[in-house]
Design a protein around this motif. Structure first.
Motif, PDB file in Angstrom:
ATOM      1  N   PRO A   1       9.598   5.525   8.893  1.00 16.74           N
ATOM      2  CA  PRO A   1       9.659   5.375   8.083  1.00 16.74           C
ATOM      3  C   PRO A   1       9.073   4.790   6.701  1.00 16.74           C
ATOM      4  O   PRO A   1       8.295   4.705   6.503  1.00 16.74           O
ATOM      5  CB  PRO A   1      10.314   3.792   8.331  1.00 16.74           C
ATOM      6  N   VAL A   2      10.427   4.370   5.546  1.00 16.71           N
ATOM      7  CA  VAL A   2       9.706   4.544   3.973  1.00 16.71           C
ATOM      8  C   VAL A   2       8.935   3.295   3.545  1.00 16.71           C
ATOM      9  O   VAL A   2       8.092   3.615   2.932  1.00 16.71           O
ATOM     10  CB  VAL A   2      10.922   4.127   2.636  1.00 16.71           C
ATOM     11  N   HIS A   3       9.848   2.322   4.640  1.00 12.78           N
ATOM     12  CA  HIS A   3       8.682   1.007   4.243  1.00 12.78           C
ATOM     13  C   HIS A   3       8.649   0.753   5.778  1.00 12.78           C
ATOM     14  O   HIS A   3       9.130   0.452   6.594  1.00 12.78           O
ATOM     15  CB  HIS A   3       9.322  -0.316   3.854  1.00 12.78           C
ATOM     16  N   ARG A   4       7.362   0.188   5.785  1.00 12.25           N
ATOM     17  CA  ARG A   4       6.666  -0.320   7.425  1.00 12.25           C
ATOM     18  C   ARG A   4       6.046  -1.265   7.439  1.00 12.25           C
ATOM     19  O   ARG A   4       4.759  -1.834   6.292  1.00 12.25           O
ATOM     20  CB  ARG A   4       5.816   0.508   8.621  1.00 12.25           C
TER      21      ARG A   4
ATOM     22  N   PHE B   1       7.735   9.116  -1.971  1.00  7.87           N
ATOM     23  CA  PHE B   1       7.404  10.177  -1.954  1.00  7.87           C
ATOM     24  C   PHE B   1       8.489  11.044  -0.430  1.00  7.87           C
ATOM     25  O   PHE B   1       8.413  12.067  -0.042  1.00  7.87           O
ATOM     26  CB  PHE B   1       6.702  11.641  -2.379  1.00  7.87           C
ATOM     27  N   LEU B   2       9.095  10.044   0.488  1.00 13.73           N
ATOM     28  CA  LEU B   2       9.058  10.833   1.276  1.00 13.73           C
ATOM     29  C   LEU B   2      10.098  11.887   1.423  1.00 13.73           C
ATOM     30  O   LEU B   2      10.852  11.962   2.038  1.00 13.73           O
ATOM     31  CB  LEU B   2       9.465   9.501   2.962  1.00 13.73           C
TER      32      LEU B   2
ATOM     33  N   VAL C   1       0.547  -1.489   0.127  1.00 18.25           N
ATOM     34  CA  VAL C   1      -0.138   0.004  -0.006  1.00 18.25           C
ATOM     35  C   VAL C   1       0.731   1.455  -0.001  1.00 18.25           C
ATOM     36  O   VAL C   1       1.552   1.649   0.914  1.00 18.25           O
ATOM     37  CB  VAL C   1      -0.842  -0.316   1.431  1.00 18.25           C
ATOM     38  N   LEU C   2       0.498   2.016  -1.172  1.00 17.82           N
ATOM     39  CA  LEU C   2       1.114   3.555  -0.880  1.00 17.82           C
ATOM     40  C   LEU C   2       0.876   4.407  -0.519  1.00 17.82           C
ATOM     41  O   LEU C   2      -0.037   5.095  -0.322  1.00 17.82           O
ATOM     42  CB  LEU C   2       2.370   3.764  -2.467  1.00 17.82           C
ATOM     43  N   LEU C   3       1.679   5.496   0.639  1.00 13.93           N
ATOM     44  CA  LEU C   3       0.957   6.646   0.921  1.00 13.93           C
ATOM     45  C   LEU C   3       1.746   8.342   0.127  1.00 13.93           C
ATOM     46  O   LEU C   3       2.964   7.480   0.453  1.00 13.93           O
ATOM     47  CB  LEU C   3       1.284   6.152   2.532  1.00 13.93           C
ATOM     48  N   GLY C   4       1.024   8.939   0.690  1.00 21.00           N
ATOM     49  CA  GLY C   4       2.055   9.241  -0.016  1.00 21.00           C
ATOM     50  C   GLY C   4       2.241  10.953   1.011  1.00 21.00           C
ATOM     51  O   GLY C   4       2.328  12.229   0.615  1.00 21.00           O
ATOM     52  N   HIS C   5       2.479  10.522   1.356  1.00 23.59           N
ATOM     53  CA  HIS C   5       3.650  11.101   2.693  1.00 23.59           C
ATOM     54  C   HIS C   5       5.116  11.710   2.197  1.00 23.59           C
ATOM     55  O   HIS C   5       5.809  11.150   1.308  1.00 23.59           O
ATOM     56  CB  HIS C   5       4.299  10.504   4.248  1.00 23.59           C
ATOM     57  N   THR C   6       5.387  13.400   2.482  1.00 26.61           N
ATOM     58  CA  THR C   6       6.754  14.122   1.722  1.00 26.61           C
ATOM     59  C   THR C   6       7.131  14.154   2.831  1.00 26.61           C
ATOM     60  O   THR C   6       7.396  13.750   3.488  1.00 26.61           O
ATOM     61  CB  THR C   6       5.968  15.066   0.759  1.00 26.61           C
ATOM     62  N   ARG C   7       8.567  14.735   1.873  1.00 24.84           N
ATOM     63  CA  ARG C   7       9.320  15.239   3.521  1.00 24.84           C
ATOM     64  C   ARG C   7       8.633  16.404   4.005  1.00 24.84           C
ATOM     65  O   ARG C   7       9.044  16.559   5.683  1.00 24.84           O
ATOM     66  CB  ARG C   7      10.709  16.085   2.748  1.00 24.84           C
ATOM     67  N   ASP C   8       8.102  17.254   3.717  1.00 29.92           N
ATOM     68  CA  ASP C   8       7.025  18.120   4.662  1.00 29.92           C
ATOM     69  C   ASP C   8       6.180  17.102   5.613  1.00 29.92           C
ATOM     70  O   ASP C   8       6.925  18.349   7.160  1.00 29.92           O
ATOM     71  CB  ASP C   8       6.324  19.257   3.940  1.00 29.92           C
ATOM     72  N   ASP C   9       6.178  16.493   5.693  1.00 30.02           N
ATOM     73  CA  ASP C   9       5.273  15.305   6.537  1.00 30.02           C
ATOM     74  C   ASP C   9       6.205  14.958   7.799  1.00 30.02           C
ATOM     75  O   ASP C   9       5.928  14.866   9.034  1.00 30.02           O
ATOM     76  CB  ASP C   9       4.689  14.624   6.089  1.00 30.02           C
ATOM     77  N   GLN C  10       7.582  14.145   7.209  1.00 29.29           N
ATOM     78  CA  GLN C  10       8.261  13.895   7.644  1.00 29.29           C
ATOM     79  C   GLN C  10       9.091  14.845   9.354  1.00 29.29           C
ATOM     80  O   GLN C  10       8.885  14.388  10.067  1.00 29.29           O
ATOM     81  CB  GLN C  10       9.886  13.181   7.208  1.00 29.29           C
ATOM     82  N   ALA C  11       9.016  16.355   8.157  1.00 25.72           N
ATOM     83  CA  ALA C  11       9.649  16.961   8.793  1.00 25.72           C
ATOM     84  C   ALA C  11       8.569  17.641  10.484  1.00 25.72           C
ATOM     85  O   ALA C  11       8.586  17.895  11.441  1.00 25.72           O
ATOM     86  CB  ALA C  11      10.122  18.533   8.254  1.00 25.72           C
ATOM     87  N   GLU C  12       7.562  17.545   9.925  1.00 25.48           N
ATOM     88  CA  GLU C  12       6.415  18.748  11.060  1.00 25.48           C
ATOM     89  C   GLU C  12       6.502  17.526  12.224  1.00 25.48           C
ATOM     90  O   GLU C  12       6.295  17.247  13.794  1.00 25.48           O
ATOM     91  CB  GLU C  12       4.924  17.946  10.087  1.00 25.48           C
TER      92      GLU C  12
ATOM     93  N   ALA D   1      14.370  15.993   8.240  1.00 27.26           N
ATOM     94  CA  ALA D   1      13.743  14.742   8.012  1.00 27.26           C
ATOM     95  C   ALA D   1      15.345  13.998   7.229  1.00 27.26           C
ATOM     96  O   ALA D   1      15.188  12.510   8.345  1.00 27.26           O
ATOM     97  CB  ALA D   1      13.521  15.205   6.285  1.00 27.26           C
ATOM     98  N   ARG D   2      15.946  14.498   7.323  1.00 29.32           N
ATOM     99  CA  ARG D   2      17.280  13.423   7.321  1.00 29.32           C
ATOM    100  C   ARG D   2      18.234  13.004   8.444  1.00 29.32           C
ATOM    101  O   ARG D   2      18.676  12.135   8.610  1.00 29.32           O
ATOM    102  CB  ARG D   2      18.768  14.660   7.458  1.00 29.32           C
ATOM    103  N   THR D   3      17.871  13.878   9.861  1.00 30.38           N
ATOM    104  CA  THR D   3      18.463  13.821  11.078  1.00 30.38           C
ATOM    105  C   THR D   3      17.810  12.199  11.393  1.00 30.38           C
ATOM    106  O   THR D   3      17.172  11.034  12.255  1.00 30.38           O
ATOM    107  CB  THR D   3      17.501  15.173  12.320  1.00 30.38           C
ATOM    108  N   ALA D   4      16.042  12.467  11.297  1.00 30.00           N
ATOM    109  CA  ALA D   4      14.940  11.133  11.034  1.00 30.00           C
ATOM    110  C   ALA D   4      15.588   9.595  10.598  1.00 30.00           C
ATOM    111  O   ALA D   4      15.536   9.131  10.967  1.00 30.00           O
ATOM    112  CB  ALA D   4      13.475  11.373  10.889  1.00 30.00           C
ATOM    113  N   GLY D   5      15.847  10.335   9.531  1.00 27.86           N
ATOM    114  CA  GLY D   5      16.490   9.030   8.454  1.00 27.86           C
ATOM    115  C   GLY D   5      17.936   8.095   9.534  1.00 27.86           C
ATOM    116  O   GLY D   5      18.118   6.955   9.700  1.00 27.86           O
TER     117      GLY D   5
END
Length: 343
Positions: free
Chosen positions: A147-150, A161-162, A117-128, A217-221
């Motif tokens: 995560p990119v995949h879970r 699109f993360l 299942v593909l989800l449309g979260h972006t880098r902005d969502d990750q930063a939030e 977002a990079r910090t999260a990764g």
């Protein structure tokens, strides 16, 4: 899609000719993802379907969901489903809506044997997400973001699109003549994420520069990589600490705190404590039974589970066992180890 300028990166890599389902609300991010997946999938031999979830929280939500489904059918996506859900109250409105949505998506994926299942979260969502986790005092796992995949409930969820900015999704929709739906909940100040999106993150960008979104977002990764490794070590350590249905205190005490608390968290979840309710204070109280033992009473975990220390063993008791013994434990009050903490 003719003339598509959507990102051409492969959204995910399921098996050849496998079915992927796109979760699409009709917003710019998920609409761009659906268009891109249809474009790429046709060239890679995938079957591409779409699921749109009607949360029933706004007037006309069912009609909007049907419009998204009609658009997907026109583009040749198959299967296409509108799934209506009932949103509860557990954890607050945002968490309850998310839980209902993911349950519906997982059910659809299982019914159709979808590869992902593909989800449309972006880098902005990750930063939030990182900012929200930081404000809530989350540890490394929370700051790791999405995560990119879970794999969840037997279903692979992917966020292709993360690493893309939200603006790219809007640009892709504009280039293709797609009109996204702007959910008013995304700008409603009643919701914490909406306030972060409208005020906190723009203030950081204005103060620190445009790179702050990518850096968050990079910090999260980076934290996600470290957390995954520590979780592997903790899982192995937990296995060495097990004794029957309990845990050996002496073995736990020898572990570094970073591994011991992770092992206790995983053990509590394995006992049946819901992960969404299992908080730092619960793990902290379990840890006190190991490292600050002064004969205190049991630790109370979500789901009505109690953990007591007897000599060198942490022993769990489930609700049925507690009821049979006549014990009463305040599972919803936030009481842990004989003292009440604010939730």
């Amino acid at each position: 899609m003719p003339g598509s300028s959507a990102p051409q990166d492969t959204p995910t890599r399921p098996r050849p000719s496998g079915l992927v389902l796109v979760a699409c609300s009709g917003g710019a991010d998920s609409l761009a993802l659906a268009a891109a997946t249809a474009f790429v999938g046709a060239r890679l031999g995938w079957q591409v379907g779409l699921v749109t979830v009607d949360h029933g929280l706004q007037a006309g939500s069912g009609q909007r969901a049907e419009q998204v489904a009609a658009w997907a059918r026109e583009r040749g996506l198959d299967p296409v489903e509108v799934v209506a859900v009932t949103v509860g109250t557990s954890g607050g409105p945002e968490a309850a809506a998310r839980d209902a949505r993911y349950a519906a998506l997982a059910d659809a994926a299982r019914r159709h044997s979808a590869a992902a299942v593909l989800l449309g979260h972006t880098r902005d969502d990750q930063a939030e997400t990182v900012l929200l986790a930081l404000a809530r005092g989350s540890g490394p796992r929370g700051l790791s973001g999405m995560p990119v995949h879970r794999d969840q409930a037997g279903v692979r969820f992917s966020r292709p699109f993360l690493d893309l900015p939200r603006a790219d999704c809007r640009a892709a929709c504009a280039a293709q003549g797609l009109t996204p739906w702007d959910d008013p909940h995304n700008t409603d100040p009643a919701y914490a994420r909406s306030r972060v999106r409208a005020e906190a993150l723009p203030a950081l960008v204005a103060t620190l520069g445009e790179g702050v979104v990518a850096n968050l977002a990079r910090t999260a990764g980076l934290l996600a990589q470290d957390t995954a490794y520590l979780d592997e070590l903790a899982a192995a350590a937990l296995g060495r600490c097990r004794t029957g249905s309990g845990l050996a205190v002496s073995a736990l005490r020898e572990l570094p705190a970073a591994l011991r608390t992770r092992a206790l968290h995983e053990w509590a979840a394995g006992l049946g404590a819901p992960r969404t309710a299992l908080a730092h204070r619960h793990v902290e109280t379990l840890d006190a039974l190991v490292t600050a033992w002064r004969g205190q009473g049991p630790a109370y975990l979500p789901g009505g589970i109690t953990v007591t220390r007897t000599a060198d063993i942490l022993t769990p008791a489930h609700p049925a066992a507690a009821a049979a013994s006549g014990r009463d434990h305040p599972t919803e009050s936030g009481a842990v180890s004989g003292k009440v903490l604010e939730s």
